[in-house]
Scaffold this active site. Structure first.
Site, short mmCIF file in Angstrom:
data_model
loop_
_atom_site.label_atom_id
_atom_site.label_comp_id
_atom_site.label_asym_id
_atom_site.label_seq_id
_atom_site.Cartn_x
_atom_site.Cartn_y
_atom_site.Cartn_z
N ALA A 80 -0.45 -4.59 3.78
CA ALA A 80 -0.93 -6.19 4.30
C ALA A 80 -2.02 -6.75 3.04
O ALA A 80 -2.23 -7.86 3.24
CB ALA A 80 -1.70 -5.98 5.46
N ALA A 81 -2.05 -6.07 1.93
CA ALA A 81 -2.70 -6.98 0.88
C ALA A 81 -1.74 -8.28 0.55
O ALA A 81 -2.52 -9.31 0.18
CB ALA A 81 -2.99 -6.01 -0.18
N GLY A 82 -0.73 -8.02 0.41
CA GLY A 82 0.21 -9.25 -0.09
C GLY A 82 0.36 -10.08 1.07
O GLY A 82 0.53 -11.28 0.80
N ASP A 83 0.43 -9.75 2.36
CA ASP A 83 0.63 -10.55 3.36
C ASP A 83 -0.67 -11.37 3.51
O ASP A 83 -0.62 -12.65 3.77
CB ASP A 83 0.96 -9.94 4.79
CG ASP A 83 2.29 -9.10 4.73
OD1 ASP A 83 3.31 -9.30 4.02
OD2 ASP A 83 2.65 -8.15 5.15
#
Length: 308
Positions: A251-254
């Site tokens: 979820a870092a990119g999200d």
């Protein structure tokens, strides 16, 4: 504050923790197992809601326990879930996420009800699209739905943000022409343009996406931060805090994409929105899980104060 609408996937994430990624034919004992709300669309809607944004989620779940959990979790941070579709014939989307000892991950997604996010469903929610200001899309739903949504958003004069994941090389050119902000990571950038070493010449690689019609290209680079090629042809690098220890990059990119959209909805300049996005994603990688790792704005402000 401007309104954001997220059109995308909702998944129940089954997270498996291991010391190292398994090789083909290898059996490993895992260090733990969790069931966590996820899906790129839901993660981004959740992050915007938790940061304090006004956000509506369009997507689909099955008539099952995981679907009810996902709906409740989004609603708990103020996301408007009243328009979510319940697909009686499919189970809620599922993601199997393996996280290794360094925080890296690999993900296998079972689409499930996400396949029911079709063009007729989007058309039935045209009033919600019209009432929004920023339309945020990913690619865990059918491509024809992504293309239709982006084209309709531009017809309505909306700002379109695309997180091109899972990345693929055959994205229709008509989609690129509708995108105001595209946010691949370095690997996804290479997949989009068919260049395995795209990161080594970021400006030229990003320019190829602009040639296809995208206005602003933002490339996330993990611990190296992010790179921007804006609509005026200017470039800028945004460093990350390299001293932070990554626990789980899920979820870092999200969260980065969501914080970018949130920042734009607040009326921040693009560079300010990107600085916020880096800060949010830096917090996320220090924790386990997808939506469970996302901070609220108070925590972001405290984090920023510590960096100054």
């Amino acid at each position: 504050m401007k309104k954001v609408i997220v059109i995308g996937s909702l998944n129940c994430d089954y997270v498996i923790n291991v010391q190292k990624m398994p090789q083909i034919g290898e059996t490993l004992l895992c260090d733990g197992f969790e069931m966590i709300p996820g899906g790129k669309g839901a993660n981004q809607a959740y992050a915007i809601g938790k940061l304090g944004g006004e956000v509506t989620m369009l997507g689909a779940v099955g008539n099952d326990g995981p679907g009810s959990m996902l709906r409740a979790n989004l609603k708990g941070v103020g996301v408007d879930v009243s328009r979510l579709k319940c697909d009686e014939g499919e189970s809620t989307g599922t993601a199997f996420i393996t996280v290794d000892g360094s925080g890296g991950n690999s993900i296998i997604v079972v689409q499930g009800a996400n396949g029911a996010v079709d063009v007729p469903y989007i058309k039935s929610n045209d009033d919600a699209l019209a009432a929004s200001d920023i339309v945020l899309l990913q690619m865990e739903i059918p491509m024809e739905t992504v293309v239709y949504s982006a084209k309709r958003a531009k017809e309505l004069g909306k700002t379109v943000v695309l997180d091109p994941a899972p990345a693929r090389s055959d994205i229709p050119r008509e989609l690129y022409g509708c995108v105001d902000y595209i946010k691949p990571n370095e690997v996804e950038l290479g997949m989009l343009i068919g260049d395995s070493v795209a990161e080594s010449h970021l400006e030229e690689s990003a320019a190829l996406l602009q040639e296809r019609g995208v206005k602003n290209v933002v490339v996330t680079l993990g611990s190296k931060g992010a790179f921007l090629l804006d609509g005026k042809g200017s470039t800028r690098s945004f460093p990350a805090n390299s001293s932070l220890r990554a626990v789980d990059t899920t979820a870092a990119g999200d969260s980065f994409t969501a914080a970018l959209a949130y920042g734009l909805s607040e009326g921040r300049e693009l560079h300010e929105a990107l600085e916020l996005a880096i800060c949010v994603s830096e917090i996320v990688v220090t924790r386990k899980g997808a939506q469970t790792s996302i901070p609220d704005m108070d925590e972001v402000q405290r984090f920023l104060a510590q960096k100054i």
